[in-house]
Design an enzyme around this catalytic site. Sequence first.
Site, mmCIF file in Angstrom:
data_model
loop_
_atom_site.group_PDB
_atom_site.id
_atom_site.type_symbol
_atom_site.label_atom_id
_atom_site.label_comp_id
_atom_site.label_asym_id
_atom_site.label_seq_id
_atom_site.Cartn_x
_atom_site.Cartn_y
_atom_site.Cartn_z
ATOM 1 N N ASP A 9 5.922 13.738 11.011
ATOM 2 C CA ASP A 9 5.994 13.532 9.560
ATOM 3 C C ASP A 9 4.590 13.561 8.939
ATOM 4 O O ASP A 9 4.152 12.580 8.339
ATOM 5 C CB ASP A 9 6.675 12.185 9.274
ATOM 6 C CG ASP A 9 7.060 12.042 7.807
ATOM 7 O OD1 ASP A 9 7.112 13.058 7.096
ATOM 8 O OD2 ASP A 9 7.297 10.898 7.367
ATOM 9 N N VAL A 46 3.978 -1.107 3.887
ATOM 10 C CA VAL A 46 2.680 -1.386 4.504
ATOM 11 C C VAL A 46 1.826 -2.257 3.583
ATOM 12 O O VAL A 46 1.786 -2.042 2.364
ATOM 13 C CB VAL A 46 1.941 -0.066 4.827
ATOM 14 C CG1 VAL A 46 0.562 -0.348 5.415
ATOM 15 C CG2 VAL A 46 2.762 0.789 5.780
ATOM 16 N N ILE A 99 0.847 -1.203 0.000
ATOM 17 C CA ILE A 99 0.000 0.000 0.000
ATOM 18 C C ILE A 99 0.876 1.245 0.000
ATOM 19 O O ILE A 99 0.548 2.264 -0.604
ATOM 20 C CB ILE A 99 -0.933 0.006 1.229
ATOM 21 C CG1 ILE A 99 -1.774 -1.279 1.267
ATOM 22 C CG2 ILE A 99 -1.823 1.238 1.230
ATOM 23 C CD1 ILE A 99 -2.642 -1.485 0.052
#
EC number: 2.7.-.-
Length: 532
Positions: free
Chosen positions: A250, A100, A92
């Site tokens: 982030d 991920v 992903i």
Amino acid sequence: MYDFLVGRDEEVVPFRARQLRNLLCNLGPSFIKAGQVLANRPDIIREDYMNELCILQDDVPPFPNEVAFQIIEEELGQPLEALFSKISSQTIAAASLGQVYRATLRATGEDVAIKVQRPQIEPIIYRDLFLFRTLASFLNGFSIQKLGCNAELIVDEFGEKLLEELDYTLEARNIEDFLENFKDDPTVKIPGVYKNLCGPRVLVMEWIDGIRCTDPQAIKDAGIDLNGFLTVGVSAALRQLLEFGLFHGDPHPGNIFAMHDGRIAYVDFGNVAVLSQQNKQILIDAVVHAVNEDYGEMANDFTRLGFLAKGTDVSPIVPALEAIWQNSAGKGLADFNFRSVTGQFNKLVYDFPIRIPERFSLVIRSLLTQEGICFTLKPDFKFLEVAYPYVAKRLLTDPDPALRERLIQVLFKDGVFQWKRLENLISLAKENVGQMSSNPAIRVKRVESKLDLTDTIKDGARLFLLDEGIRRKLILALTEDSKLHVEELVDVYKLVEEEVDIPTLAMQVVQDLPNVFRDFVLSWSNSVLSDR
């Protein structure tokens, strides 16, 4: 250097920047991470290179599925089929340290996100950090003299954060901390974490079914109110920074989602930063000093926050700060943005011995990135039109004694009470309540639709009775220029009459009178004893 010597350094900058990005990509995860850090360090690298290195935050090649699945089985001690009924065949998302997958838990049928660390990454990181530290030691004298920054210290800060990100159990704890902070906020979604399915190299968390902020058109097509969503996002960011002291380090568009009900959702909590209570208070001091146009104290705030070494003469910096702030704030809310201020501040970094501490480089990156998301989703969005009302509400309603002190500093300038400033604060705070209350996400839970100033008025009354200096200043404010300032008082009352239940407030003040009288007697007796 060769480009500079032959006089073509400016024209080849785009090519050299791409060359640097590709080189870092080929060198591996530590260098990719270093490039991501440099992309947010204006005190080290020039802006055109920074912009190119920002690409490293989203565009990193993945590693093979079979390797990732093997790591998952090793960490969790069971075959994939025993834990998950489905798992995506494609990643992903892929980042410098891991990637991920989407999966479905066999036991419950819940969709989850599985974050897997890159194979054999730890010895590579340690090797690279050793190389970075050796190079930093070699260049340290030059960096201090020419750039005003300590290369060894920068590498140490970078290494400390990088090693923290290698342990996914720490990220699981970060998620739990964020869940605790936002547990009563119906406008923010933090994914749950499955701690029994987590290890140092694997993290399993709730799947977020939202729209990435990398796709503004999809957000608009989903019928999400952009103003409401952006207001929620800015308020959540400011709460992390000024209220909790724990913020997402982030928040690029791939890590922020718009939920279909208007909530904002965050993912990827490996890179978070912590601000101490003292630093939070200094940041609020800086806001207060900016409002009061006290540039000398703003410069001192830089020293207190670690941007300047202790003992540095700040007098040459004061005029530069004044020029930057007046040039930016003078344009008004419509044109003010953090990127322009940061661009001007970057020039200041090269003229004075300023070093941006790692935690504040994350603060700057966080604010710039989220402001950039706002502009992407809505080009005419006014960041400060949301940020100012939040700060105003916080100053007016937060019972923290330190913030009460900051409120007094805002309301008094050169010993004179600022009636107009009080009216503006109340109006802005009411605006924040209105902005938040209009968001559809609050239908899930009840959120205050009024500005609750009850505790603030009670504290103000107590302060008036107990603090002789404040009492004298307020009496002078009401009788300034030999006239009774009833009109200003009426204007303030009109602003708050719908927000405050006067009979209830009066009853609470009466009930508190014995405590106030006790404190008054204690204060009086202490002053008598000190006089003797």
